[in-house]
Motif scaffolding. Sequence first.
Motif, mmCIF file in Angstrom:
data_model
loop_
_atom_site.group_PDB
_atom_site.id
_atom_site.type_symbol
_atom_site.label_atom_id
_atom_site.label_comp_id
_atom_site.label_asym_id
_atom_site.label_seq_id
_atom_site.Cartn_x
_atom_site.Cartn_y
_atom_site.Cartn_z
ATOM 1 N N PHE A 152 67.657 -18.450 85.272
ATOM 2 C CA PHE A 152 67.384 -17.656 84.188
ATOM 3 C C PHE A 152 66.126 -18.097 83.261
ATOM 4 O O PHE A 152 65.925 -17.757 82.277
ATOM 5 C CB PHE A 152 68.609 -17.531 83.117
ATOM 6 N N LEU A 153 65.468 -19.105 84.161
ATOM 7 C CA LEU A 153 64.041 -19.722 83.284
ATOM 8 C C LEU A 153 63.139 -18.765 82.880
ATOM 9 O O LEU A 153 62.997 -17.571 83.485
ATOM 10 C CB LEU A 153 63.563 -20.853 84.382
ATOM 11 N N ARG A 154 62.515 -18.968 81.846
ATOM 12 C CA ARG A 154 61.249 -18.180 81.336
ATOM 13 C C ARG A 154 60.081 -19.398 81.784
ATOM 14 O O ARG A 154 59.944 -20.264 81.684
ATOM 15 C CB ARG A 154 61.165 -18.209 80.004
ATOM 16 N N LEU A 211 67.499 -7.818 77.854
ATOM 17 C CA LEU A 211 66.436 -8.565 77.112
ATOM 18 C C LEU A 211 65.337 -7.596 76.785
ATOM 19 O O LEU A 211 64.723 -7.362 75.877
ATOM 20 C CB LEU A 211 65.948 -9.637 77.572
ATOM 21 N N ILE A 215 63.435 -5.765 73.740
ATOM 22 C CA ILE A 215 62.262 -5.538 73.211
ATOM 23 C C ILE A 215 61.603 -4.227 72.752
ATOM 24 O O ILE A 215 61.007 -4.011 71.854
ATOM 25 C CB ILE A 215 61.250 -6.374 74.234
ATOM 26 N N PHE A 249 63.791 -12.590 70.691
ATOM 27 C CA PHE A 249 63.604 -11.200 71.395
ATOM 28 C C PHE A 249 63.520 -9.979 70.558
ATOM 29 O O PHE A 249 63.586 -9.050 71.240
ATOM 30 C CB PHE A 249 64.248 -10.971 72.788
ATOM 31 N N HIS A 251 60.674 -9.526 68.884
ATOM 32 C CA HIS A 251 58.977 -9.647 68.177
ATOM 33 C C HIS A 251 58.344 -8.447 68.767
ATOM 34 O O HIS A 251 58.136 -8.174 70.270
ATOM 35 C CB HIS A 251 58.302 -10.891 69.143
ATOM 36 N N PHE A 256 55.981 -5.356 76.822
ATOM 37 C CA PHE A 256 56.461 -6.427 77.555
ATOM 38 C C PHE A 256 55.783 -6.576 79.066
ATOM 39 O O PHE A 256 55.555 -5.411 79.465
ATOM 40 C CB PHE A 256 57.871 -6.776 77.858
ATOM 41 N N GLY A 257 55.630 -7.710 79.964
ATOM 42 C CA GLY A 257 55.076 -7.733 80.847
ATOM 43 C C GLY A 257 55.861 -8.655 81.707
ATOM 44 O O GLY A 257 56.917 -9.113 81.684
ATOM 45 N N PHE A 319 50.392 -13.294 80.598
ATOM 46 C CA PHE A 319 51.455 -12.218 80.153
ATOM 47 C C PHE A 319 52.105 -12.534 79.109
ATOM 48 O O PHE A 319 52.777 -12.006 78.185
ATOM 49 C CB PHE A 319 52.285 -11.977 81.019
ATOM 50 N N PRO A 330 50.480 -7.700 80.222
ATOM 51 C CA PRO A 330 49.763 -6.402 79.451
ATOM 52 C C PRO A 330 48.280 -6.681 78.927
ATOM 53 O O PRO A 330 47.858 -5.813 78.845
ATOM 54 C CB PRO A 330 50.787 -6.261 78.268
HETATM 55 C C1 UDX Z 1 62.023 -13.493 81.658
HETATM 56 C C2 UDX Z 1 63.471 -13.886 81.224
HETATM 57 O O1 UDX Z 1 63.244 -14.263 79.619
HETATM 58 C C3 UDX Z 1 64.163 -15.100 81.963
HETATM 59 O O2 UDX Z 1 65.562 -15.424 81.220
HETATM 60 C C4 UDX Z 1 64.165 -14.539 83.327
HETATM 61 O O3 UDX Z 1 64.606 -15.751 84.069
HETATM 62 C C5 UDX Z 1 62.715 -14.120 83.868
HETATM 63 O O4 UDX Z 1 62.268 -13.091 83.054
HETATM 64 P P1 UDX Z 1 59.563 -14.651 81.537
HETATM 65 O O5 UDX Z 1 59.247 -13.227 82.223
HETATM 66 O O6 UDX Z 1 59.176 -15.907 81.929
HETATM 67 O O7 UDX Z 1 61.122 -14.482 81.488
HETATM 68 O O8 UDX Z 1 59.079 -14.324 79.954
HETATM 69 P P2 UDX Z 1 59.784 -14.035 78.575
HETATM 70 O O9 UDX Z 1 59.540 -15.048 77.574
HETATM 71 O O10 UDX Z 1 61.158 -13.396 78.717
HETATM 72 O O11 UDX Z 1 58.685 -12.781 78.170
HETATM 73 C C6 UDX Z 1 58.644 -11.581 78.910
HETATM 74 C C7 UDX Z 1 57.533 -10.662 78.189
HETATM 75 O O12 UDX Z 1 58.180 -10.082 77.099
HETATM 76 C C8 UDX Z 1 56.209 -11.210 77.897
HETATM 77 O O13 UDX Z 1 55.217 -10.199 78.175
HETATM 78 C C9 UDX Z 1 56.451 -11.390 76.324
HETATM 79 O O14 UDX Z 1 55.382 -11.052 75.620
HETATM 80 C C10 UDX Z 1 57.330 -10.411 75.889
HETATM 81 N N1 UDX Z 1 58.045 -10.311 74.749
HETATM 82 C C11 UDX Z 1 59.169 -11.176 74.814
HETATM 83 C C12 UDX Z 1 57.986 -9.411 73.717
HETATM 84 O O15 UDX Z 1 57.076 -8.605 73.662
HETATM 85 N N2 UDX Z 1 58.870 -9.659 72.734
HETATM 86 C C13 UDX Z 1 59.794 -10.573 72.434
HETATM 87 O O16 UDX Z 1 60.280 -10.784 71.441
HETATM 88 C C14 UDX Z 1 59.897 -11.548 73.502
#
Ligand code: UDX
Length: 429
Positions: A152-154, A211, A215, A249, A251, A256-257, A319, A330
Motif C-alpha cells: 500500500f506504499l505511496r 481513495l 478524490i 485524500f 484535497h 489525480f494521476g 504527479f 496530470p
Molecule cells: C497510491 C496509494 O495512495 C497507495 O496506497 C498505493 O499503494 C499506490 O497508489 P501514489 O500513487 O504513490 O499512491 O500517490 P498518492 O499520494 O495516493 O496520490 C495519487 C494522486 O492523487 C496524485 O496525483 C495526487 O496529487 C492526487 N491526490 C491525492 C489528490 O488530488 N488529492 C488528494 O487528496 C490526494
Amino acid sequence: MKLTIIGTGYVGLVTGTCFAEVGHKVVCVDNNEKKVQMLRAGGIPIYEPGLEEMVKKNVAAGRLSFTSSTKEGVEKSDVIFIAVPTPPQPDGSVDLSFIETVARDIASAMTSYKIIVDKSTVPVKTGDKVAETIKRYCKAKVEFDVISNPEFLREGFAVEDLMKPDRVVIGVRSQRPVQAMKDVYTPFNAPIIVTDINSAELIKHAANSFLALKISYINAVANICEASGANVEEVATGMGMDIRIGRRFLHAGLAFGASCFPKDLSAFIKISETLGYDFALLKEVVQINADQMDRFLGKIRDTLWVLKDKKIGVLGLAFKQNTDDVRMSPAIELCQRLIKEGASLRVYDPKAMEKAKEVLKNATYVDDMNAIADGCDAVVIATEWPEFKKLDLDRARKALTHPIMFDGRNLFDPREMEAMGWIYKSVGR
Ligand code: UDX
C-alpha cells in the motif's frame, strides 16, 4: 530471515531495503543487468526520500544484495516475493505476463519448499493461477505455498509507509506459511490481517479505488463550491473532522494521476465486468477526474482567451510532491495540452525535470523556481510541492505581463493573493 524480492521497481526496491533495515537478509533480483550494476555501485534508479542512505547502509552491513539471476535468488531464500509490474492493457485489463514469467522461473529453480508471495497488484484469483503455473513448471515437484501480500506504499513516502504500515494483509490457502509471514512482518509492529487469497487481492483494488473515489468526490464538491461561492478547503475540513470520513485524500485539485489510481480503477472496472457486475460508480470516478482537467484548462482559456503564442510558466511536473515520477502525471498532461493549443512553456520541478525531459520535449526547463514567470503571461501550479509556497511572489508579479496565477493545487490563500493584486484562480474556492 532470508528473503528474495524479484523486481526492483518502486515496490520491490523499497520493500527489499526496508526488510533489510529491520534485520532480514535480502537478495533483490532484477532482469535488467544495467540496473543491477547501478544498484551494486550504490546508484539508485528512483528518487525516494530516505531510500539512498538506507540502501547504502544495508549493502555495507551485508544484509542487502543485488543479482540478475532468479535461480540464485530462489536458492538463497525460503520466502520469495514477486514485485514485478502489472501494466494496463488497452482495454483496461491487467497484463500478467511478467507475473507468469517470474512464476515459471521460480518454479524451474525450486528444489525445496518455498513460500511465494505476490506483492504486485493483481486481479482477484491471480494467486490460483500462480499456484497452478508453479505446480506445472516445477520439475523437482517440491511443496510450496502461494500467498497474496499487497503493498500500500505511496510514492514519495514509500520508506515511511513501509516502515510504519497501517496494516499488513496476508492472504493464504493454508496455515503452513502463516508463522513465517508473521516473522517477516513482526519487526514492523503493525496489525496483521490473515485472510484468504481472493480477499487479500481484492483489498488492494477496493482500497485504491476508494481513495480515488474520495478524490473525485471532493473534486465534484469543489465544482459545487465554485458555482455557489463556498470554499472547498473549508468544506473538506468540516467533513474531515467526522472521524468516519477523515480529512486525508480530500484535497481538491487538478485531477489525480500516477501509475496506480488510473490503472487500478480501470482494472477493477474490468475485473467487475468479468465477474458479471457493472461497477458504474467507478466509471463515474474516472469521468469526474477527466472532467477536472478539462475544467482547469477551461479556466486558463477563459482568462487568457487565445492560448496561441501565450507564454506560461508551469511549476510542477511530477504527479505529486516528493517524487521524480512523471508517469500519468496530470502536470505533464496539462503541459502537453497547453502546448497543443499553441502556448509556449517555461517549466520547473524540484526533482522531476530529468524524467520530464523524456516525455515533454518542447518546453523551456528553468533551474530556478523564482525565474519561472520571467517574460510570461501567467503562472500555473500543477504539483503540490510545498516549496512552491515559498515562490517569490513579488518577483513573479513584476516579471509577468499581468499578475495571473492558476493554482491547480490550492497552495495560496485566495484573499491574500487578490489583496496583492493577483488574478488568482484555484480549485473550488
Ligand atoms: C497510491 C496509494 O495512495 C497507495 O496506497 C498505493 O499503494 C499506490 O497508489 P501514489 O500513487 O504513490 O499512491 O500517490 P498518492 O499520494 O495516493 O496520490 C495519487 C494522486 O492523487 C496524485 O496525483 C495526487 O496529487 C492526487 N491526490 C491525492 C489528490 O488530488 N488529492 C488528494 O487528496 C490526494
